[in-house]
Design a protein around this motif. Structure first.
Motif, PDB file in Angstrom:
ATOM      1  N   GLN A 135       0.842  -1.201   0.000  1.00  0.00           N
ATOM      2  CA  GLN A 135       0.000   0.000   0.000  1.00  0.00           C
ATOM      3  C   GLN A 135       0.878   1.251   0.000  1.00  0.00           C
ATOM      4  O   GLN A 135       2.055   1.214   0.354  1.00  0.00           O
ATOM      5  CB  GLN A 135      -0.931   0.009   1.213  1.00  0.00           C
ATOM      6  CG  GLN A 135      -2.061  -0.986   1.118  1.00  0.00           C
ATOM      7  CD  GLN A 135      -3.039  -0.864   2.283  1.00  0.00           C
ATOM      8  OE1 GLN A 135      -2.650  -0.660   3.435  1.00  0.00           O
ATOM      9  NE2 GLN A 135      -4.327  -0.998   1.986  1.00  0.00           N
ATOM     10  N   SER A 136       0.268   2.353  -0.377  1.00  0.00           N
ATOM     11  CA  SER A 136       0.987   3.624  -0.387  1.00  0.00           C
ATOM     12  C   SER A 136       0.355   4.575   0.611  1.00  0.00           C
ATOM     13  O   SER A 136      -0.811   4.420   0.999  1.00  0.00           O
ATOM     14  CB  SER A 136       0.958   4.245  -1.780  1.00  0.00           C
ATOM     15  OG  SER A 136      -0.370   4.548  -2.147  1.00  0.00           O
ATOM     16  N   MET A 137       1.144   5.550   1.033  1.00  0.00           N
ATOM     17  CA  MET A 137       0.611   6.579   1.908  1.00  0.00           C
ATOM     18  C   MET A 137       1.533   7.798   1.901  1.00  0.00           C
ATOM     19  O   MET A 137       2.695   7.706   1.470  1.00  0.00           O
ATOM     20  CB  MET A 137       0.434   6.079   3.339  1.00  0.00           C
ATOM     21  CG  MET A 137       1.687   5.989   4.160  1.00  0.00           C
ATOM     22  SD  MET A 137       1.344   5.892   5.937  1.00  0.00           S
ATOM     23  CE  MET A 137       0.617   7.493   6.250  1.00  0.00           C
ATOM     24  N   THR A 138       1.006   8.900   2.368  1.00  0.00           N
ATOM     25  CA  THR A 138       1.760  10.140   2.481  1.00  0.00           C
ATOM     26  C   THR A 138       1.652  10.668   3.900  1.00  0.00           C
ATOM     27  O   THR A 138       0.559  10.744   4.457  1.00  0.00           O
ATOM     28  CB  THR A 138       1.238  11.202   1.499  1.00  0.00           C
ATOM     29  OG1 THR A 138       1.356  10.704   0.172  1.00  0.00           O
ATOM     30  CG2 THR A 138       2.041  12.493   1.634  1.00  0.00           C
ATOM     31  N   LEU A 139       2.803  10.998   4.474  1.00  0.00           N
ATOM     32  CA  LEU A 139       2.845  11.659   5.779  1.00  0.00           C
ATOM     33  C   LEU A 139       3.034  13.154   5.535  1.00  0.00           C
ATOM     34  O   LEU A 139       3.880  13.564   4.731  1.00  0.00           O
ATOM     35  CB  LEU A 139       4.006  11.141   6.618  1.00  0.00           C
ATOM     36  CG  LEU A 139       3.840   9.794   7.336  1.00  0.00           C
ATOM     37  CD1 LEU A 139       3.705   8.659   6.349  1.00  0.00           C
ATOM     38  CD2 LEU A 139       5.015   9.561   8.273  1.00  0.00           C
ATOM     39  N   LEU A 140       2.257  13.946   6.263  1.00  0.00           N
ATOM     40  CA  LEU A 140       2.311  15.388   6.096  1.00  0.00           C
ATOM     41  C   LEU A 140       2.989  16.038   7.287  1.00  0.00           C
ATOM     42  O   LEU A 140       2.712  15.694   8.434  1.00  0.00           O
ATOM     43  CB  LEU A 140       0.905  15.959   5.941  1.00  0.00           C
ATOM     44  CG  LEU A 140       0.802  17.501   5.960  1.00  0.00           C
ATOM     45  CD1 LEU A 140       1.543  18.100   4.778  1.00  0.00           C
ATOM     46  CD2 LEU A 140      -0.653  17.938   5.982  1.00  0.00           C
ATOM     47  N   CYS A 141       3.866  16.969   7.017  1.00  0.00           N
ATOM     48  CA  CYS A 141       4.508  17.773   8.043  1.00  0.00           C
ATOM     49  C   CYS A 141       4.244  19.233   7.723  1.00  0.00           C
ATOM     50  O   CYS A 141       4.483  19.664   6.588  1.00  0.00           O
ATOM     51  CB  CYS A 141       6.005  17.499   8.086  1.00  0.00           C
ATOM     52  SG  CYS A 141       6.896  18.518   9.282  1.00  0.00           S
ATOM     53  N   ALA A 142       3.781  19.976   8.711  1.00  0.00           N
ATOM     54  CA  ALA A 142       3.530  21.397   8.535  1.00  0.00           C
ATOM     55  C   ALA A 142       4.172  22.178   9.665  1.00  0.00           C
ATOM     56  O   ALA A 142       4.075  21.786  10.823  1.00  0.00           O
ATOM     57  CB  ALA A 142       2.025  21.669   8.510  1.00  0.00           C
TER      58      ALA A 142
END
Lengths: 115, 114
Positions: B17-24
């Protein structure tokens, strides 16, 4: 490449006593920064203390102080009057001056403060 | 002040599976970083960025991609997750001299790949 070595995987200390965590590093640079970060069970990385290599004076922050020996490439952390809240993983880290501001971390020392 | 915010805090993926982690970050910092933390290994740098639109490889970049389209955001992507990517991921930002060269960290994302 720079390397950071923390030779004590685990340490323990009694509340109110003093403990010293060791850190050595390897670099050919003359200007750099050194840091100690604390990671309590909450997992949050918290800066404890920062040292600039060109400053001979050892940094202090309340109960935390360092012994910076530039020639020996040693950067130990002393915690005085240890408190239960000091229980955490402690990481030593190195940063070259200028450029990308990358940190190189040691593998950490797990400190337990016993009541 | 929010500082550095990571989403999500926890995630379980299946292999492939794929995923994206977000950092702000809201500190207007130029530099941003993604690290992974594994037991007994400390924090290791995956990728980093020295400004909007720039990215560079760190110590352990294989299997990850990143993007920094906006100065305040730094995304970490896993295109095809593997069990070896089970780890805790940390994002950090640094303002250089304006922040005394101090990196500020998010709270971490615990990722499990089954």
């Amino acid at each position: 490449a720079q390397t950071v070595t923390q030779s004590q995987p685990e340490m323990s200390v009694q509340e109110a006593e003093t403990v010293t965590l060791s850190c050595t590093y390897d670099t050919s640079e003359s200007n750099y920064y050194l840091f100690w970060y604390k990671q309590p069970p909450s997992r949050q990385m918290i800066l404890v203390i920062r040292q600039e290599a060109y400053k001979q004076q050892n940094a202090t922050e309340n109960r935390f102080s360092v012994n910076f020996q530039k020639a020996a490439k040693s950067f130990s952390l002393k915690i005085s009057d240890s408190q239960l809240g000091d229980t955490a993983m402690y990481f030593c880290a190195f940063m070259s001056q200028g450029g990308s501001e990358k940190l190189v971390f040691g593998k950490g020392t797990k400190l337990t403060v016993n009541p | 002040n929010a500082g550095v915010t990571q989403t999500p805090k926890f995630r379980v993926l299946k292999t492939g599976q794929s995923m994206t982690l977000l950092c702000a970050q809201d500190m207007n910092h130029e530099y941003m970083y993604w690290y992974r933390q594994d037991p007994g290994m400390g924090l290791r740098l995956i990728h980093y960025s020295v400004g909007e639109g720039t990215t560079a490889k760190g110590e352990v970049p294989d299997g990850y991609n990143v993007s920094r389209l906006k100065k305040q955001n730094f995304l970490l992507g896993l295109e095809s997750a593997a069990p070896s990517q089970t780890s805790v991921y940390f994002c950090a930002s640094d303002g250089g001299r304006t922040s005394k060269n101090i990196q500020y960290f998010g709270a971490g994302t615990r990722l499990s790949v089954l």
